[in-house]
Design a protein around this motif. Structure first.
Motif, PDB file in Angstrom:
ATOM      1  N   ALA A  52       3.559  19.499   1.170  1.00  0.00           N
ATOM      2  CA  ALA A  52       2.305  19.026   1.770  1.00  0.00           C
ATOM      3  C   ALA A  52       1.560  18.092   0.816  1.00  0.00           C
ATOM      4  O   ALA A  52       0.946  17.109   1.247  1.00  0.00           O
ATOM      5  CB  ALA A  52       1.421  20.219   2.144  1.00  0.00           C
ATOM      6  N   SER A  53       1.632  18.360  -0.482  1.00  0.00           N
ATOM      7  CA  SER A  53       0.932  17.509  -1.447  1.00  0.00           C
ATOM      8  C   SER A  53       1.582  16.137  -1.579  1.00  0.00           C
ATOM      9  O   SER A  53       0.956  15.188  -2.032  1.00  0.00           O
ATOM     10  CB  SER A  53       0.885  18.176  -2.821  1.00  0.00           C
ATOM     11  N   ARG A  54       2.825  16.009  -1.189  1.00  0.00           N
ATOM     12  CA  ARG A  54       3.542  14.742  -1.293  1.00  0.00           C
ATOM     13  C   ARG A  54       3.455  13.913  -0.017  1.00  0.00           C
ATOM     14  O   ARG A  54       3.957  12.797   0.020  1.00  0.00           O
ATOM     15  CB  ARG A  54       5.022  14.991  -1.627  1.00  0.00           C
ATOM     16  N   ALA A  55       2.818  14.420   1.018  1.00  0.00           N
ATOM     17  CA  ALA A  55       2.717  13.691   2.287  1.00  0.00           C
ATOM     18  C   ALA A  55       1.844  12.455   2.091  1.00  0.00           C
ATOM     19  O   ALA A  55       0.783  12.511   1.484  1.00  0.00           O
ATOM     20  CB  ALA A  55       2.134  14.591   3.375  1.00  0.00           C
ATOM     21  N   ARG A  56       2.319  11.350   2.593  1.00  0.00           N
ATOM     22  CA  ARG A  56       1.599  10.081   2.477  1.00  0.00           C
ATOM     23  C   ARG A  56       1.508   9.419   3.835  1.00  0.00           C
ATOM     24  O   ARG A  56       2.375   9.577   4.681  1.00  0.00           O
ATOM     25  CB  ARG A  56       2.328   9.118   1.521  1.00  0.00           C
ATOM     26  N   LYS A  57       0.486   8.650   4.012  1.00  0.00           N
ATOM     27  CA  LYS A  57       0.322   7.871   5.225  1.00  0.00           C
ATOM     28  C   LYS A  57       0.696   6.434   4.901  1.00  0.00           C
ATOM     29  O   LYS A  57       0.203   5.852   3.938  1.00  0.00           O
ATOM     30  CB  LYS A  57      -1.127   7.932   5.711  1.00  0.00           C
ATOM     31  N   ALA A  58       1.565   5.872   5.694  1.00  0.00           N
ATOM     32  CA  ALA A  58       1.992   4.496   5.461  1.00  0.00           C
ATOM     33  C   ALA A  58       0.840   3.549   5.767  1.00  0.00           C
ATOM     34  O   ALA A  58       0.103   3.722   6.727  1.00  0.00           O
ATOM     35  CB  ALA A  58       3.191   4.157   6.333  1.00  0.00           C
ATOM     36  N   SER A  59       0.690   2.561   4.921  1.00  0.00           N
ATOM     37  CA  SER A  59      -0.325   1.555   5.167  1.00  0.00           C
ATOM     38  C   SER A  59       0.358   0.202   5.249  1.00  0.00           C
ATOM     39  O   SER A  59       1.336  -0.061   4.553  1.00  0.00           O
ATOM     40  CB  SER A  59      -1.381   1.555   4.064  1.00  0.00           C
ATOM     41  N   GLU A  60      -0.179  -0.629   6.086  1.00  0.00           N
ATOM     42  CA  GLU A  60       0.413  -1.943   6.283  1.00  0.00           C
ATOM     43  C   GLU A  60       0.064  -2.845   5.112  1.00  0.00           C
ATOM     44  O   GLU A  60      -1.064  -2.877   4.646  1.00  0.00           O
ATOM     45  CB  GLU A  60      -0.101  -2.556   7.577  1.00  0.00           C
ATOM     46  N   CYS A  61       1.042  -3.548   4.640  1.00  0.00           N
ATOM     47  CA  CYS A  61       0.845  -4.483   3.537  1.00  0.00           C
ATOM     48  C   CYS A  61       0.045  -5.676   4.057  1.00  0.00           C
ATOM     49  O   CYS A  61       0.425  -6.289   5.051  1.00  0.00           O
ATOM     50  CB  CYS A  61       2.189  -4.938   2.997  1.00  0.00           C
ATOM     51  N   PRO A  62      -1.060  -6.023   3.411  1.00  0.00           N
ATOM     52  CA  PRO A  62      -1.885  -7.123   3.918  1.00  0.00           C
ATOM     53  C   PRO A  62      -1.158  -8.470   3.925  1.00  0.00           C
ATOM     54  O   PRO A  62      -1.464  -9.329   4.727  1.00  0.00           O
ATOM     55  CB  PRO A  62      -3.088  -7.161   2.996  1.00  0.00           C
TER      56      PRO A  62
END
Length: 95
Positions: A52-62
């Motif tokens: 759970a601590s390693r979960a990340r949300k992908a963000s779009e590269c600007p």
């Protein structure tokens, strides 16, 4: 009492090698239970907490966002100067 996992079982649960699991433990990234100096066990909930601590949300590269494009705000024109011309200008400036 909670069932404890061996290093092999915990590594399989985390989908990592036992060597990686050992490095995670040594770096303080995952909790463990030291029964003895050589007998290390893991609680399933500690493995789940690590996941759970390693979960990340992908963000779009600007830079790849199609809505925003780079535009030049500069109005000055640039001039390409050849290497030899630059060297000659340096030599003339030193004299």
């Amino acid at each position: 009492m909670t069932d404890l996992l061996t290093s092999d079982q915990a590594a399989a649960l985390l989908h990592v090698s036992t060597r990686t699991l050992r490095q995670l433990r040594q770096n303080g990234l995952i909790r463990y239970i030291a029964i003895t100096d050589r007998k290390i066990l893991y609680r399933p909930e500690d493995c789940e907490d690590y996941i759970a601590s390693r979960a990340r949300k992908a963000s779009e590269c600007p830079s790849t966002n199609r809505r925003t494009r780079r535009t030049s705000t500069s109005t000055s024109s640039s001039t390409v100067v050849g290497f030899m011309a630059r060297q000659a200008a340096k030599q003339n400036g030193k004299r």
